[in-house]
Design an enzyme around this catalytic site. Structure first.
Site, PDB file in Angstrom:
ATOM      1  N   LYS A  69     -13.875 -59.134 110.815  1.00 56.86           N
ATOM      2  CA  LYS A  69     -13.962 -59.738 112.332  1.00 56.86           C
ATOM      3  C   LYS A  69     -15.301 -60.439 112.256  1.00 56.86           C
ATOM      4  CE  LYS A  69     -10.132 -57.826 114.483  1.00 56.86           C
ATOM      5  NZ  LYS A  69      -9.319 -56.772 115.190  1.00 56.86           N
ATOM      6  N   ARG A 114      -8.147 -49.816 110.901  1.00 63.90           N
ATOM      7  CA  ARG A 114      -7.328 -50.885 110.421  1.00 63.90           C
ATOM      8  C   ARG A 114      -8.305 -51.575 109.255  1.00 63.90           C
ATOM      9  NH1 ARG A 114      -5.833 -55.952 111.622  1.00 63.90           N
ATOM     10  NH2 ARG A 114      -3.677 -56.158 111.251  1.00 63.90           N
TER      11      ARG A 114
HETATM   12  N1  HH2 Z   1      -6.428 -56.994 114.683  1.00 64.48           N
HETATM   13  C1  HH2 Z   1      -5.814 -57.878 113.973  1.00 64.48           C
HETATM   14  C2  HH2 Z   1      -4.301 -57.883 113.935  1.00 64.48           C
HETATM   15  N2  HH2 Z   1      -3.707 -56.680 114.423  1.00 64.48           N
HETATM   16  N3  HH2 Z   1      -3.767 -54.501 115.443  1.00 64.48           N
HETATM   17  C3  HH2 Z   1      -4.583 -53.492 115.928  1.00 64.48           C
HETATM   18  N4  HH2 Z   1      -3.675 -52.522 116.629  1.00 64.48           N
HETATM   19  N5  HH2 Z   1      -5.781 -53.497 116.202  1.00 64.48           N
HETATM   20  C4  HH2 Z   1      -6.559 -54.962 115.716  1.00 64.48           C
HETATM   21  O1  HH2 Z   1      -7.555 -54.652 115.733  1.00 64.48           O
HETATM   22  C5  HH2 Z   1      -5.780 -55.656 115.141  1.00 64.48           C
HETATM   23  C6  HH2 Z   1      -4.170 -55.705 115.230  1.00 64.48           C
HETATM   24  C7  HH2 Z   1      -6.456 -59.046 113.805  1.00 64.48           C
HETATM   25  O2  HH2 Z   1      -6.647 -58.917 112.363  1.00 64.48           O
HETATM   26  P1  HH2 Z   1      -5.947 -59.477 110.925  1.00 64.48           P
HETATM   27  O3  HH2 Z   1      -4.543 -59.037 110.968  1.00 64.48           O
HETATM   28  O4  HH2 Z   1      -6.804 -59.317 109.927  1.00 64.48           O
HETATM   29  O5  HH2 Z   1      -5.706 -61.133 111.165  1.00 64.48           O
HETATM   30  P2  HH2 Z   1      -4.593 -62.018 111.738  1.00 64.48           P
HETATM   31  O6  HH2 Z   1      -4.505 -61.555 113.209  1.00 64.48           O
HETATM   32  O7  HH2 Z   1      -5.280 -63.466 111.603  1.00 64.48           O
HETATM   33  O8  HH2 Z   1      -3.245 -61.828 110.783  1.00 64.48           O
END
Ligand code: HH2
Length: 263
Positions: A196, A236
């Protein structure tokens, strides 16, 4: 919890796993690397992300969930009830709900529910996030949500402070610093820091540019390790192999410290 984004636009791995075979292969490699859960998402929730129509999101995730769920526990990362239902029907047993609104669905489908805190939506959340007391407000929100879910009959509830979701750099750092205050609330805590943006600023050195998403691996691992040491039950992560090793070390080091304190 390994992250598997079946999207063209996720902030760090967008486009890599849009092809179903590539997604299944990555999911299976995360299983081999030791993931307890694979979190499948078909819509990016990064700041400014565009919403995906329900049918397209279902089409992205369902066969990936079905293919992986015989090998590993699968969670579905969605805010849309229709997508959650389709993924649960395909084998997902955790509903990872960044909107924290789908507890009734988790109750009726008898799956685990992750309640994440966010302020605003992906379109608006980073414009001007404000709190009087970020730690207290997030903790109260998560407590209310967890109690609501208990009342509805959800049997497995996770809480997540939502790093980067309507939070400034200082808010993110304060939440991580005080993570142990969420742990004592009694609900297992999930945390996502992986790759992030705030990590780029956390590791910024004078005269150098801020690290991009793929240059934030060490900082991701360091913050995941710190979160586990503060009592988070799940993190995660994109880099499953390294994070599993860190989890094992946290377990070992906690044991060593306990033994040293007892001797
Ligand atoms: N962060 C993201 C997505 N889902 N779910 C939970 N429970 N906690 C988090 O911190 C969280 C989440 C964002 O990260 P990422 O999936 O890597 O990216 P994107 O939303 O661009 O697909």
């Amino acid at each position: 919890m390994g992250i598997l984004n079946v999207t063209p636009d996720s902030f760090s791995d967008g486009g890599r796993y849009l092809d179903r075979e590539a997604a299944l292969e990555r999911g299976m490699s995360m299983v081999a690397e030791g993931a307890d859960v694979v979190d499948v998402g078909g819509e990016s929730s990064r700041p400014g992300a565009q919403e995906v129509p329900v049918s397209q999101e279902i089409q992205r995730v369902v066969e990936v969930v079905r293919g992986l769920s015989s090998y590993v526990r699968v969670s579905i990362d969605t805010v849309k009830p229709e997508v959650a239902e389709a993924a649960i029907e395909a084998g997902a047993t955790i509903l990872n709900d960044v909107s924290a609104q789908l507890a009734p669905l988790a109750a009726s489908a008898k799956v685990a529910w992750v309640a994440m805190h966010r302020q605003g939506t992906p379109q608006t959340m980073q414009r001007d996030p404000r709190y009087v007391d970020v730690v207290g407000e997030v903790r109260d929100f998560l407590r209310r949500k967890a109690e609501w879910a208990v009342g509805l009959g959800v049997e497995e509830i996770w809480v997540d402070p939502g790093i980067g979701f309507g939070k400034t750099f200082d808010h993110n750092v304060a939440l991580l610093e005080h993570l142990s205050t969420f742990v004592v609330e009694g609900w297992p805590v999930l945390v996502g820091t992986s790759r992030k943006r705030f990590l780029g600023r956390l590791t910024l050195r004078e005269g150098e540019p801020e690290a991009g998403p793929l240059e934030r691996e060490e900082a991701s691992l360091a913050t995941a390790t710190a979160a586990m040491a503060s009592g988070a039950s799940m993190v995660r992560a994109h880099d499953v192999r390294a994070t599993v090793q860190a989890a094992m070390l946290v377990g070992e080091i906690s044991g060593m410290l306990e033994r040293a304190a007892g001797s």
